[in-house]
Scaffold this active site. Structure first.
Site, short mmCIF file in Angstrom:
data_model
loop_
_atom_site.label_atom_id
_atom_site.label_comp_id
_atom_site.label_asym_id
_atom_site.label_seq_id
_atom_site.Cartn_x
_atom_site.Cartn_y
_atom_site.Cartn_z
N GLN A 102 0.84 -1.19 0.00
CA GLN A 102 0.00 0.00 0.00
C GLN A 102 0.88 1.25 0.00
O GLN A 102 0.40 2.35 -0.14
CB GLN A 102 -0.89 0.00 1.25
CG GLN A 102 -1.83 -1.17 1.36
CD GLN A 102 -2.43 -1.28 2.76
OE1 GLN A 102 -3.35 -0.53 3.12
NE2 GLN A 102 -1.89 -2.17 3.57
N HIS A 120 -1.46 1.36 -4.43
CA HIS A 120 -1.85 2.78 -4.30
C HIS A 120 -0.91 3.72 -5.04
O HIS A 120 -0.84 4.92 -4.75
CB HIS A 120 -1.96 3.16 -2.82
CG HIS A 120 -3.02 2.36 -2.10
ND1 HIS A 120 -3.04 2.23 -0.74
CD2 HIS A 120 -4.06 1.65 -2.56
CE1 HIS A 120 -4.07 1.46 -0.39
NE2 HIS A 120 -4.70 1.09 -1.48
N CYS A 131 -3.51 12.54 -21.20
CA CYS A 131 -3.01 11.40 -22.00
C CYS A 131 -2.54 10.26 -21.10
O CYS A 131 -2.09 9.22 -21.59
CB CYS A 131 -1.89 11.85 -22.92
SG CYS A 131 -0.36 12.24 -22.05
N CYS A 149 1.84 15.96 -23.94
CA CYS A 149 0.72 16.71 -24.53
C CYS A 149 0.52 18.10 -23.92
O CYS A 149 -0.36 18.84 -24.34
CB CYS A 149 -0.57 15.91 -24.37
SG CYS A 149 -1.21 15.91 -22.67
N GLY A 186 2.88 -4.49 9.03
CA GLY A 186 2.82 -3.05 9.21
C GLY A 186 1.65 -2.35 8.58
O GLY A 186 1.79 -1.27 8.01
N SER A 188 -2.58 -1.21 9.36
CA SER A 188 -3.67 -1.12 10.34
C SER A 188 -4.92 -1.83 9.81
O SER A 188 -5.91 -1.95 10.51
CB SER A 188 -3.99 0.35 10.61
OG SER A 188 -4.32 1.02 9.40
C1 BV8 Z 1 -11.74 2.50 -3.72
C2 BV8 Z 1 -2.09 6.84 -1.37
C3 BV8 Z 1 -13.48 2.12 -5.30
C4 BV8 Z 1 -2.27 8.29 -1.10
C5 BV8 Z 1 -3.83 5.70 -0.05
C6 BV8 Z 1 -15.14 -0.55 2.23
C7 BV8 Z 1 -15.39 -0.21 3.52
C8 BV8 Z 1 -15.13 1.12 3.96
C9 BV8 Z 1 -14.58 2.09 3.12
C10 BV8 Z 1 -14.32 1.75 1.85
C11 BV8 Z 1 -14.61 0.45 1.39
N1 BV8 Z 1 -14.25 0.39 0.09
C12 BV8 Z 1 -13.76 1.62 -0.29
C13 BV8 Z 1 -13.80 2.44 0.77
C14 BV8 Z 1 -13.34 3.79 0.80
C15 BV8 Z 1 -11.82 3.90 1.04
C16 BV8 Z 1 -11.44 3.36 2.39
O1 BV8 Z 1 -10.99 2.24 2.54
N2 BV8 Z 1 -11.61 4.22 3.39
C17 BV8 Z 1 -11.16 3.84 4.76
C18 BV8 Z 1 -10.47 5.04 5.36
C19 BV8 Z 1 -12.32 3.43 5.58
N3 BV8 Z 1 -11.07 3.20 0.00
C20 BV8 Z 1 -10.82 3.88 -1.16
O2 BV8 Z 1 -11.21 5.00 -1.39
C21 BV8 Z 1 -10.00 3.12 -2.19
N4 BV8 Z 1 -10.63 3.19 -3.48
O3 BV8 Z 1 -12.29 1.83 -2.89
O4 BV8 Z 1 -12.18 2.65 -5.03
C22 BV8 Z 1 -14.35 3.27 -5.08
C23 BV8 Z 1 -14.32 4.28 -6.02
C24 BV8 Z 1 -15.24 5.33 -5.88
C25 BV8 Z 1 -16.08 5.39 -4.75
C26 BV8 Z 1 -16.05 4.37 -3.79
C27 BV8 Z 1 -15.18 3.31 -3.96
C28 BV8 Z 1 -8.61 3.78 -2.36
C29 BV8 Z 1 -7.84 3.73 -1.10
C30 BV8 Z 1 -6.40 4.19 -1.36
C31 BV8 Z 1 -6.17 5.59 -0.87
N5 BV8 Z 1 -4.75 5.97 -0.96
N6 BV8 Z 1 -2.51 6.04 -0.20
C32 BV8 Z 1 -1.37 8.79 0.04
O5 BV8 Z 1 -0.47 8.05 0.46
O6 BV8 Z 1 -1.58 9.94 0.45
S1 BV8 Z 1 -4.33 4.88 1.39
C33 BV8 Z 1 -2.98 5.08 2.51
O7 BV8 Z 1 -3.57 4.94 3.78
C34 BV8 Z 1 -1.92 4.01 2.44
O8 BV8 Z 1 -1.62 3.65 1.12
C35 BV8 Z 1 -2.55 2.87 3.25
O9 BV8 Z 1 -3.44 2.11 2.44
C36 BV8 Z 1 -3.39 3.63 4.25
C37 BV8 Z 1 -2.65 3.72 5.56
O10 BV8 Z 1 -2.77 2.46 6.15
P1 BV8 Z 1 -1.44 1.67 6.62
O11 BV8 Z 1 -0.47 1.61 5.50
O12 BV8 Z 1 -1.91 0.44 7.24
O13 BV8 Z 1 -0.79 2.68 7.69
P2 BV8 Z 1 -1.34 3.09 9.14
O14 BV8 Z 1 -0.56 4.26 9.54
O15 BV8 Z 1 -2.83 3.15 9.14
O16 BV8 Z 1 -0.94 1.84 10.07
C38 BV8 Z 1 0.43 1.56 10.26
C39 BV8 Z 1 0.47 0.24 11.02
O17 BV8 Z 1 1.85 -0.12 11.16
C40 BV8 Z 1 -0.12 0.34 12.42
O18 BV8 Z 1 -0.94 -0.80 12.65
C41 BV8 Z 1 1.11 0.30 13.34
O19 BV8 Z 1 0.86 -0.38 14.56
C42 BV8 Z 1 2.09 -0.50 12.49
N7 BV8 Z 1 3.52 -0.22 12.75
C43 BV8 Z 1 4.09 0.93 13.21
N8 BV8 Z 1 5.45 0.78 13.28
C44 BV8 Z 1 5.73 -0.49 12.82
C45 BV8 Z 1 4.50 -1.12 12.47
N9 BV8 Z 1 4.43 -2.37 11.98
C46 BV8 Z 1 5.62 -3.05 11.84
N10 BV8 Z 1 6.85 -2.50 12.13
C47 BV8 Z 1 6.94 -1.23 12.63
N11 BV8 Z 1 8.13 -0.72 12.92
#
Ligand code: BV8
Length: 239
Positions: A102, A120, A131, A149, A186, A188
């Site tokens: 991701q 992503h 384009c 373009c 890593g 959530s």
């Molecule tokens: C879509 C790029 C179709 C941009 C990103 C179903 C249910 C509910 C909602 C939805 C659903 N389907 C779709 C949705 C909507 C939405 C969504 O999921 N919303 C969430 C918030 C509820 N999804 C979308 O919009 C997706 N598209 O579904 O298209 C569609 C089309 C039109 C209309 C409707 C649907 C697109 C989602 C992608 C968005 N872009 N990134 C940018 O980076 O700015 S998402 C971005 O956030 C990341 O890529 C990643 O996916 C997410 C962050 O999550 P994590 O990577 O897990 O990071 P986080 O900080 O949360 O957690 C870190 C973890 O690591 C923690 O658990 C922590 O404990 C742990 N950790 C910390 N240190 C360590 C560690 N682990 C190991 N070692 C360590 N040292």
């Protein structure tokens, strides 16, 4: 950190392995996670899933660029950590290895991983809104406009409310449905459809293992949870 004999056996015998990573695998490289310690990343008062949204792109492309330019600037100097390097080794170890991320930081590739499925997108690429040609920005300034373009460019990342790159999720889901071992590192597990991949692997009979210092909504479906940091835990899997 105890690695169970079951996981050691499956790690030794598996041929088809899928790894899903999130921001946590890059935390030890200095990339801030989006949801660490209970709070969510905010940019100029906007939660990240607002500034990183299709709606914001429509309304204010320069603001979206400012957010990604800022992240590109501080990511430039960041290097992979032992977690990335361990995963890169696994592509030699397992005959059918699939790495799905991701993350948009490109650190897996910098560590030597090939054929990474970037669900992503990638922060080092810009894409033309007309384009759709992409432009590499690693080590160079962001082009003012499309060099093909002349139309305007946008970050080549998937914003909230946007569909994933054509075929990317389908290929990842296909591999999840046939893998024997799925390792979730890593993440959530809150953003879909990415968070659905471990569930696909589980329901197809794979052994699912999570590596994360904190419990997540995915922990409940996992056969084994290794509560620790990726850079410290993953090298322990090496026999
Ligand atoms: C879509 C790029 C179709 C941009 C990103 C179903 C249910 C509910 C909602 C939805 C659903 N389907 C779709 C949705 C909507 C939405 C969504 O999921 N919303 C969430 C918030 C509820 N999804 C979308 O919009 C997706 N598209 O579904 O298209 C569609 C089309 C039109 C209309 C409707 C649907 C697109 C989602 C992608 C968005 N872009 N990134 C940018 O980076 O700015 S998402 C971005 O956030 C990341 O890529 C990643 O996916 C997410 C962050 O999550 P994590 O990577 O897990 O990071 P986080 O900080 O949360 O957690 C870190 C973890 O690591 C923690 O658990 C922590 O404990 C742990 N950790 C910390 N240190 C360590 C560690 N682990 C190991 N070692 C360590 N040292």
């Amino acid at each position: 950190m105890a690695i169970s004999p079951e996981l050691r056996r499956r790690f030794a015998e598996a041929r088809r392995v899928l790894v899903l990573t999130g921001a946590g695998v890059s935390a030890e490289s200095g990339v801030p996670t989006f949801r660490g310690g209970g709070n969510t990343t905010v940019w100029k008062g906007m939660p990240f899933d607002v500034i990183s949204s299709a709606e914001m792109l429509e309304r204010n492309l320069p603001a979206v660029w400012e957010w990604f330019d800022y992240r590109r600037d501080f990511m430039e100097a960041l290097m992979p950590n032992p977690g990335h390097y361990e995963i890169a080794h696994w592509q030699e170890r397992f005959p059918e290895f699939t790495l799905v991320t991701q993350n948009i930081d490109g650190l897996h590739q910098k560590a030597g991983s090939r054929d990474v499925i970037e669900l992503h997108g990638n922060i080092w690429r810009a894409r033309c809104v007309a384009c759709r040609s992409t432009h590499d920005m690693s080590g160079t300034k962001r082009p003012e406009a499309c060099l093909e373009c002349g139309d305007s460019l946008r970050p080549d990342v998937v914003l909230f409310g946007e569909f994933l790159p054509p075929g990317a999720f389908e290929l990842a889901a296909e591999r999840a449905a046939t893998c024997e071992l799925c390792i979730v590192i890593g993440t959530s597990g809150l953003v879909y459809p990415a968070a659905g991949l471990p569930e696909i692997a589980k329901s197809a009979g794979a052994y699912v293992c999570e590596v994360n210092p904190e419990p997540t909504p995915l922990s409940g479906i996992c056969d084994e949870v290794l509560m620790g940091k990726a850079g410290e835990v993953l090298p322990l899997l090496r026999s």
